[in-house]
Design an enzyme around this catalytic site. Sequence first.
Site, mmCIF file in Angstrom:
data_model
loop_
_atom_site.group_PDB
_atom_site.id
_atom_site.type_symbol
_atom_site.label_atom_id
_atom_site.label_comp_id
_atom_site.label_asym_id
_atom_site.label_seq_id
_atom_site.Cartn_x
_atom_site.Cartn_y
_atom_site.Cartn_z
ATOM 1 N N ASP A 26 4.879 0.758 12.085
ATOM 2 C CA ASP A 26 3.653 0.192 11.471
ATOM 3 C C ASP A 26 3.199 -1.639 11.845
ATOM 4 O OD1 ASP A 26 2.974 3.007 10.480
ATOM 5 O OD2 ASP A 26 2.900 1.415 8.247
ATOM 6 N N LYS B 182 0.665 -0.693 0.301
ATOM 7 C CA LYS B 182 -0.249 -0.236 0.169
ATOM 8 C C LYS B 182 0.861 1.982 0.218
ATOM 9 C CE LYS B 182 -1.738 2.135 3.862
ATOM 10 N NZ LYS B 182 -1.157 3.359 4.239
ATOM 11 N N ASN B 183 1.859 1.480 1.107
ATOM 12 C CA ASN B 183 2.592 2.397 1.395
ATOM 13 C C ASN B 183 3.862 2.895 -0.057
ATOM 14 O OD1 ASN B 183 1.305 2.826 3.257
ATOM 15 N ND2 ASN B 183 2.955 2.539 4.257
ATOM 16 N N ARG C 17 1.103 14.286 13.016
ATOM 17 C CA ARG C 17 2.072 14.111 11.942
ATOM 18 C C ARG C 17 2.265 15.633 11.311
ATOM 19 N NH1 ARG C 17 -0.868 8.629 9.453
ATOM 20 N NH2 ARG C 17 1.120 8.249 8.508
ATOM 21 N N ARG D 159 -8.588 -0.042 4.637
ATOM 22 C CA ARG D 159 -8.127 1.374 4.356
ATOM 23 C C ARG D 159 -6.182 -0.038 4.172
ATOM 24 N NH1 ARG D 159 -6.227 6.068 7.830
ATOM 25 N NH2 ARG D 159 -5.032 6.095 5.939
ATOM 26 N N CYS E 137 -5.362 8.111 9.664
ATOM 27 C CA CYS E 137 -5.045 8.294 11.080
ATOM 28 C C CYS E 137 -4.881 8.908 12.040
ATOM 29 C CB CYS E 137 -3.974 6.773 10.758
ATOM 30 S SG CYS E 137 -3.912 5.494 10.999
#
Length: 429
Positions: free
Chosen positions: A316, A34-35, A133, A408, A128
Amino acid sequence: MAISSKYYLRRIMSRFIIKGKRELYGTVKISPAKNAVLPIITASLLAKTPCLLEEVPDLADVRTISSAIEILGARVEREGGGLKISVPQMVSNEAPYEFVRKMRASFLIMGPLLARTGRARISTPGGCAIGSRPIDLHLKGFCLLGAQIKQGQGFIEACADKLVGSRIYLDYPSVGATENIIMAASLAKGMSIIENAAEEPEVVDLANFLNAMGARIKGAGTKVIRVEGVQELYGASYSVIPDRIEAGTFLVAAAMAGGNVLVDNVICEHINPILAKLRESGVRVEEGEGYVRVYGGGEIKPTDIKTMPYPGFPTDMQPQFMAMMTLAAGTSVITETVFENRFMHVNELKRMGARIKVSGRTTIIQGSERLSGAKVKATDLRAGAALVLAGLAAEGITEVGNVSHIDRGYENLVEKLRGLGAEITRKDD
Ligand code: UD1
């Protein structure tokens, strides 16, 4: 590929029901990362001709970013398991709030949009809720490349007639800032040097994709990345790296639930810190050519973990390891250094009988012999994954609510776990 509000409503109301204490056996194939996919999709905005991404996971975040770039003029089409992205004409410079609020990574649109059109306006990011952030490092990079930044109520705008290569020192090796700056610098005039850059495999994958489009990027995967700007970039076909966090999640699942699982489609080097900590925890893992086999069910040894930028232990994977340490034979200490508010899974794990104390950025986990099924709630993507893992190992029934967070970032999680013999179902209310 427009997202229907019905889809989201359905996802928001969904929950997972897990009957624990089932051992896992078989093979699970890991999806593309995903990232890596998210910045690669936004980088496609830089190409004059269509890009083909060979396999792209069907995730809520992928739909969100695809819809966001469609607003700007891109056409995103599913072709088999992949995505074809073409940008016949840019029709807007603005990524609206309805997309950005869902996902912080939408901010990765800013670099390519600014480089391609000279102007980018983005709503302030969401995503999230794991800390404040900030995006100051992204903006510092754009500024040093010659952009003028305007910040208003709920939006940020960057403008530049022509970006010019520069030397950019990142005060922290932010993944997103490194990616955004690489993308913007690819079409800048002259050489950019990014110092203290993030070294994550997803940064390397983005650089490889951009180089396949005609960019000149060297040093990705090290602390210093050099980007020599080019005049134009063209479409490329690309195959994205496997998801190291999904792989880690399945490894921990098998370690906790017991059994024997082959986690396939893995780049072992990318999960070195995860494998190291599994071994320290007494879990037997065997590395093969593109796969890892894990033998679960043995005693879990208490293990201390500190999250760090790559090649350190990934933040993560912190919630999933914390779930595992609740079952360790002793006390573990987990320290979170990357995000300041990433312990929201603690209270939910406690509902299942876990004994955890939080002090600032440190948690002390006193392992116990069992977890008990309970009604819990996913508060963010990886916290949700941790609760699913706890549910697999717990006695009785666990109900994980708010699984839209999990959607997600995990493709077909329920189906993949069921394929290994887990008793997990999805309920759409
Ligand atoms: C990416 C990953 C996310 C992962 C994180 C760290 C994507 C889509 N998401 O997020 O899953 O948890 O890397 O590995 O790839 N920071 C600043 N200023 C900035 C930018 C970041 O202070 O301008 C801080 C953040 O607040 C955080 C730390 O840097 O404390 C790490 O953030 P960053 O590496 O940017 O993470 P993301 O790119 O958002």
